[in-house]
Design a protein around this motif. Structure first.
Motif, PDB file in Angstrom:
ATOM      1  N   PRO A 131     -25.420  12.650  -4.720  1.00 49.40           N
ATOM      2  CA  PRO A 131     -25.903  12.906  -5.925  1.00 49.40           C
ATOM      3  C   PRO A 131     -26.974  14.069  -6.259  1.00 49.40           C
ATOM      4  O   PRO A 131     -27.037  14.627  -7.252  1.00 49.40           O
ATOM      5  CB  PRO A 131     -26.269  11.575  -6.728  1.00 49.40           C
ATOM      6  CG  PRO A 131     -26.632  10.828  -5.476  1.00 49.40           C
ATOM      7  CD  PRO A 131     -25.913  11.123  -4.330  1.00 49.40           C
ATOM      8  N   MET A 132     -27.716  14.179  -5.378  1.00 48.11           N
ATOM      9  CA  MET A 132     -28.825  15.000  -5.341  1.00 48.11           C
ATOM     10  C   MET A 132     -28.341  16.409  -5.580  1.00 48.11           C
ATOM     11  O   MET A 132     -28.902  17.375  -6.278  1.00 48.11           O
ATOM     12  CB  MET A 132     -29.937  14.983  -4.449  1.00 48.11           C
ATOM     13  CG  MET A 132     -30.793  13.955  -4.376  1.00 48.11           C
ATOM     14  SD  MET A 132     -31.254  13.185  -6.107  1.00 48.11           S
ATOM     15  CE  MET A 132     -32.780  14.226  -6.313  1.00 48.11           C
ATOM     16  N   LEU A 185     -27.047  17.166  -9.034  1.00 44.14           N
ATOM     17  CA  LEU A 185     -28.271  17.339  -9.818  1.00 44.14           C
ATOM     18  C   LEU A 185     -28.903  18.608  -9.786  1.00 44.14           C
ATOM     19  O   LEU A 185     -29.278  19.265 -10.863  1.00 44.14           O
ATOM     20  CB  LEU A 185     -29.427  16.278  -9.442  1.00 44.14           C
ATOM     21  CG  LEU A 185     -30.746  16.127 -10.295  1.00 44.14           C
ATOM     22  CD1 LEU A 185     -30.386  15.679 -11.742  1.00 44.14           C
ATOM     23  CD2 LEU A 185     -31.973  15.547  -9.761  1.00 44.14           C
ATOM     24  N   MET A 232     -34.320  19.810 -18.598  1.00 41.14           N
ATOM     25  CA  MET A 232     -33.919  18.372 -18.060  1.00 41.14           C
ATOM     26  C   MET A 232     -32.752  17.613 -18.522  1.00 41.14           C
ATOM     27  O   MET A 232     -32.076  16.934 -18.082  1.00 41.14           O
ATOM     28  CB  MET A 232     -35.055  17.473 -18.040  1.00 41.14           C
ATOM     29  CG  MET A 232     -36.102  17.648 -16.972  1.00 41.14           C
ATOM     30  SD  MET A 232     -37.310  16.613 -16.690  1.00 41.14           S
ATOM     31  CE  MET A 232     -37.553  14.955 -17.173  1.00 41.14           C
ATOM     32  N   CYS A 242     -29.341  17.387 -16.821  1.00 41.31           N
ATOM     33  CA  CYS A 242     -29.251  16.275 -16.055  1.00 41.31           C
ATOM     34  C   CYS A 242     -28.241  15.530 -16.485  1.00 41.31           C
ATOM     35  O   CYS A 242     -27.617  14.829 -15.541  1.00 41.31           O
ATOM     36  CB  CYS A 242     -30.472  15.597 -15.571  1.00 41.31           C
ATOM     37  SG  CYS A 242     -31.856  16.771 -14.816  1.00 41.31           S
ATOM     38  N   ARG A 243     -27.902  15.293 -17.680  1.00 46.34           N
ATOM     39  CA  ARG A 243     -26.830  14.532 -18.050  1.00 46.34           C
ATOM     40  C   ARG A 243     -25.517  14.857 -17.526  1.00 46.34           C
ATOM     41  O   ARG A 243     -24.523  14.186 -17.549  1.00 46.34           O
ATOM     42  CB  ARG A 243     -26.874  14.265 -19.596  1.00 46.34           C
ATOM     43  CG  ARG A 243     -26.474  15.453 -20.483  1.00 46.34           C
ATOM     44  CD  ARG A 243     -26.607  15.272 -22.058  1.00 46.34           C
ATOM     45  NE  ARG A 243     -27.814  15.075 -22.211  1.00 46.34           N
ATOM     46  CZ  ARG A 243     -28.416  14.490 -22.994  1.00 46.34           C
ATOM     47  NH1 ARG A 243     -27.714  13.296 -23.237  1.00 46.34           N
ATOM     48  NH2 ARG A 243     -29.793  14.562 -23.351  1.00 46.34           N
ATOM     49  N   MET A 298     -25.035  15.697 -14.444  1.00 47.43           N
ATOM     50  CA  MET A 298     -24.799  14.904 -13.387  1.00 47.43           C
ATOM     51  C   MET A 298     -24.598  13.477 -13.659  1.00 47.43           C
ATOM     52  O   MET A 298     -23.602  12.780 -13.306  1.00 47.43           O
ATOM     53  CB  MET A 298     -26.095  14.809 -12.655  1.00 47.43           C
ATOM     54  CG  MET A 298     -26.038  13.981 -11.362  1.00 47.43           C
ATOM     55  SD  MET A 298     -27.406  13.011 -10.998  1.00 47.43           S
ATOM     56  CE  MET A 298     -27.866  12.545 -12.435  1.00 47.43           C
ATOM     57  N   ALA A 299     -25.372  12.858 -14.884  1.00 48.90           N
ATOM     58  CA  ALA A 299     -25.250  11.494 -14.863  1.00 48.90           C
ATOM     59  C   ALA A 299     -23.938  11.131 -15.448  1.00 48.90           C
ATOM     60  O   ALA A 299     -23.170  10.252 -14.849  1.00 48.90           O
ATOM     61  CB  ALA A 299     -26.094  11.021 -16.034  1.00 48.90           C
ATOM     62  N   LEU A 349     -24.251   3.079 -14.635  1.00 53.95           N
ATOM     63  CA  LEU A 349     -24.546   3.972 -13.695  1.00 53.95           C
ATOM     64  C   LEU A 349     -25.332   3.496 -12.722  1.00 53.95           C
ATOM     65  O   LEU A 349     -25.064   3.257 -11.489  1.00 53.95           O
ATOM     66  CB  LEU A 349     -24.815   5.478 -14.085  1.00 53.95           C
ATOM     67  CG  LEU A 349     -25.120   6.386 -12.953  1.00 53.95           C
ATOM     68  CD1 LEU A 349     -23.979   6.779 -12.371  1.00 53.95           C
ATOM     69  CD2 LEU A 349     -25.750   7.761 -13.775  1.00 53.95           C
ATOM     70  N   ILE A 366     -32.647   9.659 -21.115  1.00 52.46           N
ATOM     71  CA  ILE A 366     -32.000  10.424 -19.807  1.00 52.46           C
ATOM     72  C   ILE A 366     -33.392  10.708 -18.957  1.00 52.46           C
ATOM     73  O   ILE A 366     -33.034  10.528 -17.548  1.00 52.46           O
ATOM     74  CB  ILE A 366     -31.801  11.688 -20.317  1.00 52.46           C
ATOM     75  CG1 ILE A 366     -30.042  11.865 -20.764  1.00 52.46           C
ATOM     76  CG2 ILE A 366     -31.789  12.881 -19.424  1.00 52.46           C
ATOM     77  CD1 ILE A 366     -29.400  11.820 -19.954  1.00 52.46           C
ATOM     78  N   LEU A 387     -33.326   7.465 -16.971  1.00 50.81           N
ATOM     79  CA  LEU A 387     -32.149   7.464 -16.116  1.00 50.81           C
ATOM     80  C   LEU A 387     -32.673   8.427 -14.721  1.00 50.81           C
ATOM     81  O   LEU A 387     -32.440   7.934 -13.658  1.00 50.81           O
ATOM     82  CB  LEU A 387     -31.003   7.981 -16.611  1.00 50.81           C
ATOM     83  CG  LEU A 387     -29.818   8.122 -15.789  1.00 50.81           C
ATOM     84  CD1 LEU A 387     -29.224   6.766 -15.716  1.00 50.81           C
ATOM     85  CD2 LEU A 387     -28.754   9.014 -16.596  1.00 50.81           C
ATOM     86  N   LEU A 388     -33.221   9.572 -14.982  1.00 52.97           N
ATOM     87  CA  LEU A 388     -33.404  10.464 -13.818  1.00 52.97           C
ATOM     88  C   LEU A 388     -34.672   9.598 -13.071  1.00 52.97           C
ATOM     89  O   LEU A 388     -34.282   9.582 -11.718  1.00 52.97           O
ATOM     90  CB  LEU A 388     -34.340  11.679 -14.385  1.00 52.97           C
ATOM     91  CG  LEU A 388     -33.223  12.971 -14.886  1.00 52.97           C
ATOM     92  CD1 LEU A 388     -34.039  13.949 -15.454  1.00 52.97           C
ATOM     93  CD2 LEU A 388     -32.428  13.219 -13.657  1.00 52.97           C
ATOM     94  N   PHE A 414     -32.912   7.016 -10.957  1.00 54.47           N
ATOM     95  CA  PHE A 414     -32.124   7.585 -10.188  1.00 54.47           C
ATOM     96  C   PHE A 414     -32.791   8.105  -8.750  1.00 54.47           C
ATOM     97  O   PHE A 414     -32.447   7.974  -7.809  1.00 54.47           O
ATOM     98  CB  PHE A 414     -31.592   8.736 -10.883  1.00 54.47           C
ATOM     99  CG  PHE A 414     -30.358   9.111 -10.173  1.00 54.47           C
ATOM    100  CD1 PHE A 414     -29.126   8.432 -10.413  1.00 54.47           C
ATOM    101  CD2 PHE A 414     -30.286  10.395  -9.397  1.00 54.47           C
ATOM    102  CE1 PHE A 414     -28.077   8.981  -9.896  1.00 54.47           C
ATOM    103  CE2 PHE A 414     -29.165  10.793  -8.930  1.00 54.47           C
ATOM    104  CZ  PHE A 414     -27.942   9.926  -8.983  1.00 54.47           C
TER     105      PHE A 414
END
Lengths: 607, 148
Positions: free
Chosen positions: A409-410, A413, A521, A524-525, A527-528, B63, B135, B138-139, B142
């Motif tokens: 996942p990184m 991201l 930032m 980043c969604r 990725m999510a 998630l 978000i 979430l980050l 994560f």
């Protein structure tokens, strides 16, 4: 883009209808509601009131006309004939005042109604004849049928013995045939009558439609007048006209008033909301156009973002929805919907189906991008292992494809942040184009410093290995930090401070800093939601027992149900998030959407 | 306490609270959208953004819960367990905060849009910025899971 000019016109009240008619035929002028600024005239102008009466009168006339039209259709139903739909010739365009035209129309309606009632009587006769004839004919037919049968039977039974009886039967049958011929003759006459009456009714109908159009014109003309203002004897109005047509519009007004008018032509102020003429977009971008205009209509000195959005929207969607199998399905659905769209009338289907059909081209674009990113992330109906991820390369710590988002996942991201920075940069570049377009060269410093700050921060983040090493930013990387983050920020505060005052500059600087951070930032969604899409597919893969890219036959119904669920729920969520990234993060960089569409006043035949 | 039990509490937190938050958002925004729809049905396609953003909160929870479950066999020490518990707690609180923001500004957005549709584009900022809170949570959650 064509420039807009503003016309300010003062004419005598008796000429106003003629002026409107001339302008309406020309179809280039968009009137401005003068009454909104009537206070600026300090009582020398009052709203133009005379037109409400004319509007209500034309509405009553319109309903009367449509009554008569439906009456004709009712009349013709029992006889079973239909009038061809006629497109009337151009409606009466007199240069008279509205009141006179409406009087004329009313006269015509009365005339036509009288004609119609005459025809009504004739048709009444014809239709009773018609019905009687039909019942008689039916009776006759059954009689003939039965007598023919009788004759045949009798002839077969005993021709010689009962010759006299059969003779009389034949006579009867002959007389029946005679009656039939008479009836047929009458029928022909009746047909003739119907044929004769048809053009009469057709003419009435045509006339009615013509005056219906004329009345509609009067109504729309008077609706425009509600935006005007008046003095004791004159009427004042303002209108936007494209500079291409300004000369012809002025000559038309002069012609209509015989020169008794005052016309001023000027360029609109920057503070005004000038209607925008947009270049027509290709039909496959219509859905993106709708999404953009739901946020706001572009104003004249803004770049219309639809064309760029048509590229970035599918890309962001594809990253979140990456899947080869579902991408191909999306393309197929898109093609199917666009075929259906051509076959049916969009007005007749329900709302949700209409949205789906209107977006059919969008589905195809989404599908292509989804398939592309599906190959990059190795997803085929989820991370099934059927496809190996394809790598497009590696820029520093950024991997373009070649990994599975769920296991690494990184990497995903970092890729999302890269995409976000690129997307925001496009927005900032468009902002500088906008500033150049309106020649605000001083404001050009804002997007340039902002780009510097954005890429500076991004570079710091990438160079020093992420936020977790932030202590290094202030130790070894201090000069770098000063150069690429603090310097643009200070310049930004300085430039804005000089232009608008120190406090505004400081506030703006803080705002830019916070926005750069939070908007980046926000990407980043990507990725999510990409991970969520993978996870949801993965659940169904586990349920179906798919392992190492082998789909056992028993798993197919489960995968099918899962695909439908994921495509509907996830599709909606991903769509809204893509929309949100465009509306909030992207549009806030360059797009205000405070324009109004250019809808000139037109008098024409309404279909 | 057993580390894996603590981690399981994290899993439960990370799915349950976001689901409740999503439900709250949908209940409040859904009803106000419905009432706007009786007056101006053409606005519903724009207002659906509030409901879908609310629903996304549950997806974030899903998630994190999924990531935690996939990490469960690795969790043996107390430190890892507390990281799992905390990441669950972070997404829970963040999504709850986001739900409060979305449901308040979302229902006001619906009312304001019914009265003046042109204010939609500036009023929607409140909704989407509230959603951004989730978000951020979430980050961080994560990244915590990444360290287990």
């Amino acid at each position: 883009m064509t420039e807009m000019r503003k016309l300010k016109v003062l004419v005598f009240e008796e000429h106003i209808d003629a002026v409107l008619r001339f302008l309406g035929e020309l179809g280039v002028a968009q009137f401005i509601d003068v009454r909104e600024q009537i206070e600026n005239w300090e009582g020398s102008l009052t709203p133009y009131e005379a037109s409400t009466e004319a509007i209500s009168r034309s509405s009553t006339l319109l309903s009367r006309i449509s009554n008569n039209l439906s009456k004709i259709d009712e009349l013709l139903k029992p006889i079973g004939i239909e009038l061809e739909k006629v497109s009337s010739e151009k409606a009466i365009t007199s240069k008279n005042r509205t009141e006179e035209v409406l009087d004329e129309i009313e006269q015509k309606i009365i005339e036509l109604e009288q004609k119609l009632s005459l025809e009504e009587e004739r048709i009444g006769e014809i239709s009773t004849n018609f019905k009687e004839r039909q019942t008689l004919q039916n009776k006759l037919k059954s009689l003939i049928d039965s007598s023919e049968k009788m004759i045949l039977e009798k002839e077969l039974q005993d021709l010689e013995k009962q010759i006299t009886e059969s003779k009389s039967a034949i006579k009867k049958e002959l007389s029946l045939h005679k009656i039939l011929t008479i009836m047929n003759k009458r029928a022909v006459e009746l047909e003739k009558q119907i044929v004769e009456i048809k053009p009469f009714l057709g003419k009435i109908r045509e006339d009615l439609i013509t005056i219906e159009e004329a009345t509609q014109m009067e109504r729309s003309l008077n609706e425009q007048k509600t935006q005007f203002a008046r003095t004791a004897k004159t009427v004042y109005f303002e209108a936007y006209v494209p500079s291409l047509h300004i000369d012809i519009a002025i000559t038309k007004i002069k012609e209509a008033t015989q020169g008794n008018c005052i016309i001023t032509e000027e360029a609109p102020l920057h503070t005004e909301k000038v209607p925008t003429i947009l270049k027509p977009t290709p039909s496959y971008m219509k859905a993106f156009e709708k999404l953009t205009f739901a946020f706001g209509y572009p104003s004249g000195d803004e770049v219309n973002p639809v064309r760029i959005e048509a590229i970035t929207f599918p890309i962001l969607f594809g990253i979140m929805f990456a899947d080869v199998g579902q991408g191909v399905l999306l393309v197929l659905f898109g093609i199917l919907f666009s075929i259906v769209k051509r076959k049916i009338d969009l007005e007749e289907v329900s709302d949700i189906i209409r949205y789906v059909l209107e977006g059919s081209e969008m589905f195809i674009l989404w599908g292509i991008s989804t398939t592309f990113f599906g190959f990059l992330f190795g997803e085929f109906f989820g991370p099934s292992g059927f496809i190996h991820p394809v790598s497009l390369g590696k820029f520093g710590p950024f991997y373009i494809g070649g990994f599975e988002p769920m296991s690494e996942p990184m990497k995903m991201l970092r890729l999302s942040v890269l995409i976000g920075v690129l997307h925001l940069s496009i927005g900032l570049i468009i902002r500088s184009v906008n500033e150049i377009k309106i020649r605000h060269y001083r404001h050009l410093s804002v997007p340039i410093c902002w780009l510097w700050l954005l890429w500076g921060g991004f570079f710091m983040w990438a160079y020093w290995g992420g936020i977790s090493n932030i202590s290094k930013w202030f130790a070894e990387g201090l000069y770098m930090l000063l150069g690429i983050i603090l310097l643009p920020l200070i310049l930004l505060i300085l430039f804005t401070g000089i232009a608008e005052g120190f406090m505004e500059g400081l506030g703006f600087g803080v705002e830019v800093f916070a926005e750069t951070l939070s908007h980046t930032m926000s990407y980043c969604r990507l990725m999510a939601l990409g991970l969520v899409h993978g996870v949801m597919n993965y659940l169904f893969l586990v349920l179906g027992g798919v392992e190492h890219g082998i789909f056992p036959p028993s798993s197919i119904p489960i995968i099918a149900i899962g695909t439908i669920l994921v495509m509907i729920i996830e599709g909606l969520v991903v769509f809204v998030h893509t929309l949100r990234l465009h509306w909030v993060e992207w549009f806030s960089k360059f797009y205000h959407g405070e324009g109004i569409p250019y809808k000139p006043f037109k008098l024409e035949n309404i279909d | 306490m057993d580390p894996s039990l603590i981690a399981l509490i994290g899993v439960a937190l990370s799915i349950l609270v976001p689901v409740i938050s999503a439900a709250i958002t949908i209940i409040i925004c859904g009803t106000s959208n419905a009432s706007v729809g009786t007056e101006k049905p053409e606005l519903l396609s724009r207002l659906i953004i509030t409901i879908v953003l609310g629903e996304a909160l549950a997806i974030y929870g899903l998630l994190i819960a999924f990531m935690l479950i996939s990490k469960l066999p690795n969790i043996t020490t107390m430190q890892d367990a507390s990281k799992a518990l905390l990441s669950g707690g972070i997404i829970a609180v963040a999504s709850f905060a986001a739900a409060a923001g979305i449901s308040y500004s979302g229902s006001s957005l619906a009312g304001a849009t019914a009265e003046k549709p042109e204010t939609f584009s500036s009023n929607v900022i409140g909704v989407v910025l509230s959603e951004a809170l989730a978000i951020y949570g979430l980050l961080i959650a994560f990244m915590l899971i990444g360290q287990i």
